[in-house]
Design a protein around this motif. Structure first.
Motif, mmCIF file in Angstrom:
data_model
loop_
_atom_site.group_PDB
_atom_site.id
_atom_site.type_symbol
_atom_site.label_atom_id
_atom_site.label_comp_id
_atom_site.label_asym_id
_atom_site.label_seq_id
_atom_site.Cartn_x
_atom_site.Cartn_y
_atom_site.Cartn_z
ATOM 1 N N ALA B 134 4.514 -3.450 21.286
ATOM 2 C CA ALA B 134 3.970 -3.915 19.979
ATOM 3 C C ALA B 134 3.647 -2.847 19.163
ATOM 4 O O ALA B 134 3.866 -2.663 18.097
ATOM 5 N N LEU B 135 2.739 -1.935 20.086
ATOM 6 C CA LEU B 135 2.311 -0.817 19.261
ATOM 7 C C LEU B 135 3.296 0.274 19.001
ATOM 8 O O LEU B 135 3.346 0.838 17.759
ATOM 9 N N MET B 138 5.098 -0.931 15.931
ATOM 10 C CA MET B 138 4.341 -0.697 14.738
ATOM 11 C C MET B 138 4.482 0.685 14.294
ATOM 12 O O MET B 138 4.497 1.014 13.207
ATOM 13 N N ALA B 139 4.585 1.731 15.379
ATOM 14 C CA ALA B 139 4.613 3.019 14.999
ATOM 15 C C ALA B 139 5.893 3.434 14.806
ATOM 16 O O ALA B 139 5.929 4.567 14.450
ATOM 17 N N SER B 140 7.114 2.842 14.894
ATOM 18 C CA SER B 140 8.321 3.219 14.794
ATOM 19 C C SER B 140 8.756 3.582 13.295
ATOM 20 O O SER B 140 8.047 2.883 12.176
ATOM 21 N N ARG B 141 9.876 4.234 13.106
ATOM 22 C CA ARG B 141 10.136 4.775 11.688
ATOM 23 C C ARG B 141 10.330 3.455 10.610
ATOM 24 O O ARG B 141 10.097 3.877 9.681
ATOM 25 N N ALA B 142 10.883 2.346 11.262
ATOM 26 C CA ALA B 142 11.301 1.417 10.433
ATOM 27 C C ALA B 142 9.976 0.906 9.721
ATOM 28 O O ALA B 142 10.022 0.508 8.293
ATOM 29 N N ILE B 143 8.992 1.038 10.322
ATOM 30 C CA ILE B 143 7.701 0.688 9.742
ATOM 31 C C ILE B 143 6.661 1.716 9.188
ATOM 32 O O ILE B 143 6.381 1.588 7.943
ATOM 33 N N ALA B 201 -3.589 -10.512 26.694
ATOM 34 C CA ALA B 201 -2.423 -9.714 26.192
ATOM 35 C C ALA B 201 -1.400 -9.970 25.698
ATOM 36 O O ALA B 201 -0.841 -9.567 24.663
ATOM 37 N N LEU B 202 -0.793 -11.556 26.191
ATOM 38 C CA LEU B 202 0.575 -11.683 25.331
ATOM 39 C C LEU B 202 0.155 -12.385 24.224
ATOM 40 O O LEU B 202 0.983 -12.227 23.199
ATOM 41 N N ALA B 203 -1.015 -12.835 23.842
ATOM 42 C CA ALA B 203 -1.488 -13.524 22.604
ATOM 43 C C ALA B 203 -1.427 -12.068 21.467
ATOM 44 O O ALA B 203 -1.057 -12.373 20.329
ATOM 45 N N TRP B 204 -2.198 -11.194 22.081
ATOM 46 C CA TRP B 204 -2.570 -10.041 21.273
ATOM 47 C C TRP B 204 -1.068 -9.268 20.743
ATOM 48 O O TRP B 204 -0.665 -9.093 19.654
ATOM 49 N N THR B 205 0.035 -9.154 21.630
ATOM 50 C CA THR B 205 1.229 -8.704 21.738
ATOM 51 C C THR B 205 1.926 -9.678 20.709
ATOM 52 O O THR B 205 2.536 -9.299 19.468
ATOM 53 N N ALA B 206 1.856 -11.150 20.742
ATOM 54 C CA ALA B 206 2.513 -11.839 19.817
ATOM 55 C C ALA B 206 1.840 -11.675 18.525
ATOM 56 O O ALA B 206 2.938 -11.656 17.498
ATOM 57 N N ALA B 207 0.727 -11.665 18.293
ATOM 58 C CA ALA B 207 0.001 -11.286 16.887
ATOM 59 C C ALA B 207 0.786 -10.250 16.318
ATOM 60 O O ALA B 207 1.065 -10.472 15.193
ATOM 61 N N PHE B 210 4.237 -10.327 15.393
ATOM 62 C CA PHE B 210 4.592 -11.198 14.223
ATOM 63 C C PHE B 210 4.461 -10.553 12.996
ATOM 64 O O PHE B 210 5.317 -10.479 11.966
ATOM 65 N N GLY B 211 3.423 -9.398 12.907
ATOM 66 C CA GLY B 211 3.231 -8.466 11.851
ATOM 67 C C GLY B 211 4.497 -7.696 11.525
ATOM 68 O O GLY B 211 4.914 -7.493 10.479
ATOM 69 N N TYR B 212 4.926 -7.102 12.832
ATOM 70 C CA TYR B 212 5.908 -6.280 12.823
ATOM 71 C C TYR B 212 7.406 -7.175 12.431
ATOM 72 O O TYR B 212 8.052 -6.478 11.389
ATOM 73 N N SER B 213 7.562 -8.375 12.808
ATOM 74 C CA SER B 213 8.730 -8.924 12.388
ATOM 75 C C SER B 213 8.573 -9.277 10.879
ATOM 76 O O SER B 213 9.540 -9.228 10.095
ATOM 77 N N ARG B 214 7.583 -9.545 10.275
ATOM 78 C CA ARG B 214 7.305 -9.746 8.851
ATOM 79 C C ARG B 214 7.459 -8.440 7.886
ATOM 80 O O ARG B 214 8.240 -8.532 6.934
#
Lengths: 236, 220
Positions: B134-135, B138-143, B201-207, B210-214
């Protein structure tokens, strides 16, 4: 396929690139998208292809198989042309014969083992075209497909578009070079100021390519403009 | 798609750099003498977390933006392309997890321990992978758009994961449970505790995803 009130912008406070764009394309139909640079042609095409989400509105009844040919093929990938097409064929679950067919039709055989980054712009563009056609698309979206292609392949593109529409596919193509005069019966879409103007019929213009001394190119273009002609591009 | 992305990732020489970084931090970690296996694995997972995220970022960034667009049409949906990218990203961490599990035994950095140490070690490493994916996403170029912004997201995320996880922090759930997992294997916690940390860990990842997909909706 129906475009129902598409609104798109690149950021919450950014100006709208497309505003309430609505249109319909029936199976077998071709739409040519015109508009000045930055008008939103590529944004419209990517939304129709399903690449970009719309802020408002929907694209309804989009065919399941979409072929997308970008304006510039992304050649900065560590694959040969053949390896790339094999990967794309696997993703698209294309039959094994599909690569051979398009390699032959687009004259890609000499470049199969060339790395994508070492291909000429035209050859890379052909690879981009081939990947979109590995499975016959129900919707083929081409963003300035004639850029960098030789005359033979430019003519072939028109034939490919006709094949797709003959089988009931929809084709959407943007063009600022006037090559779409070779697409009879195309519907003309003009993107202007965020809106879409839909007009019937082929654009009533022919394109003549003239070769001149590079030193005289500006003068010739000026004279043609003075005579009321539309100079599409000057390439040196 | 996953195979294509992994092939592109393996072709890039830059993919070696996080592995070298992993070797370096593990060498430092185990260079000071022997430790209990469970305790060492807990620390190993914490120091490897940023390496995992870095690997995911590299994998996602290797693919040109326009190729990602082609992949969306080839796969038939933005959602499928996104999930494929994340799964390929998770796959890049396998070798590093293996390294984290095997290296301490190879260099004699751990002492023979109770039977559960290997299982707990694997768990504590695996629990770091989804938040790292997830991190890294979020750090990838697309974002993040630029290399500088991407590095900032990666570094900030890695530091916050440790700082916010320190004992006594009032809102530890803001960070993935790396520190809690390390404390758990060090103190022989109960099974419900392990399940709770896994769910966290899974809930944090999902949250975060979710932001990443938005964000990816506007940045395909």
């Amino acid at each position: 396929m129906r475009l129902d009130g598409l609104w798109i912008r690149y950021g919450r406070r950014a100006p709208w690139v497309l505003r309430s764009v609505s249109a319909t394309l029936a199976p077998g139909e071709v739409a040519v998208v015109h508009g000045r640079n930055g008008a939103g042609k590529s944004t419209l095409l990517s939304a129709v292809a399903g690449i970009r989400a719309c802020d408002k509105g929907t694209v309804a009844d989009r065919p399941a198989i979409v072929g997308w040919v970008p304006e510039r093929f992304p050649a900065a990938q560590p694959f040969t042309a053949l390896a790339y097409l094999r990967h794309m064929a696997a993703i698209r679950r294309a039959p094994s014969t599909a690569i051979d067919e398009w390699v032959e039709r687009l004259h890609l055989t000499p470049f199969l083992h060339t790395k994508l980054g070492e291909l000429s712009k035209g050859s890379a563009q052909k690879v981009g075209l081939a990947q979109a056609l590995l499975v016959r698309p129900g919707l083929l979206v081409l963003d300035e497909p004639w850029e960098g292609l030789d005359a033979q392949t430019r003519a072939a593109v028109s034939g490919i578009i006709a094949e797709v529409t003959d089988e009931g596919g929809i084709v959407l193509v943007s063009d600022h070079r006037g090559e779409t005069v070779k697409l009879p019966h195309a519907v003309v879409w003009t993107v202007h100021d965020g809106s879409l103007l839909v007009g019937e019929g082929t654009p009533h213009k022919a394109v003549i390519e003239i070769a001149v001394d590079p030193m005289q190119a500006d003068d010739v273009a000026k004279r043609l403009r003075a005579d009321g002609h539309d100079v599409v591009a000057v390439r040196r | 798609m996953i195979r294509m992305r992994l092939a592109a990732y393996l072709h890039t020489q830059i993919a070696v750099v996080p592995l070298l970084a992993a070797l370096a931090v593990l060498s430092v970690l185990y260079g000071g003498g022997q430790a209990r296996a469970a305790e060492a694995y807990g620390m190993s997972a914490i120091v490897l977390f940023p390496v995992f995220a870095w690997q995911v970022k590299i994998l996602l960034d290797v693919e040109p933006d326009v190729q990602r667009h082609i992949a969306i049409t080839a796969l038939g949906s933005r959602h499928r392309e996104l999930v494929n990218g994340l799964l390929a990203g998770a796959a890049t961490t396998c070798v590093t997890v293996l390294l984290g599990m095997v290296l301490p035994w190879a260099v004699g950095g751990v002492s023979a321990d109770e039977g559960l140490a290997l299982a707990e070690g694997l768990w504590v490493h695996l629990i770091a992978v989804p938040p790292a994916v997830a991190l890294g996403a979020m750090a990838s170029r697309a974002i993040s758009r630029t290399a500088g912004a991407g590095a900032m997201v990666l570094a900030t995320g890695a530091v916050l994961a440790i700082v916010l996880g320190l004992r006594g922090f009032p809102a530890p759930w803001l960070a993935p449970p790396l520190m809690s997992a390390a404390r758990y294997v060090n103190t022989d916690g109960s099974l419900p505790q392990a399940l709770g940390i896994t769910a966290w860990a899974l809930a944090w990842t999902a949250a975060v995803l979710f932001g990443y997909s938005r964000l990816r909706r506007a940045r395909p």
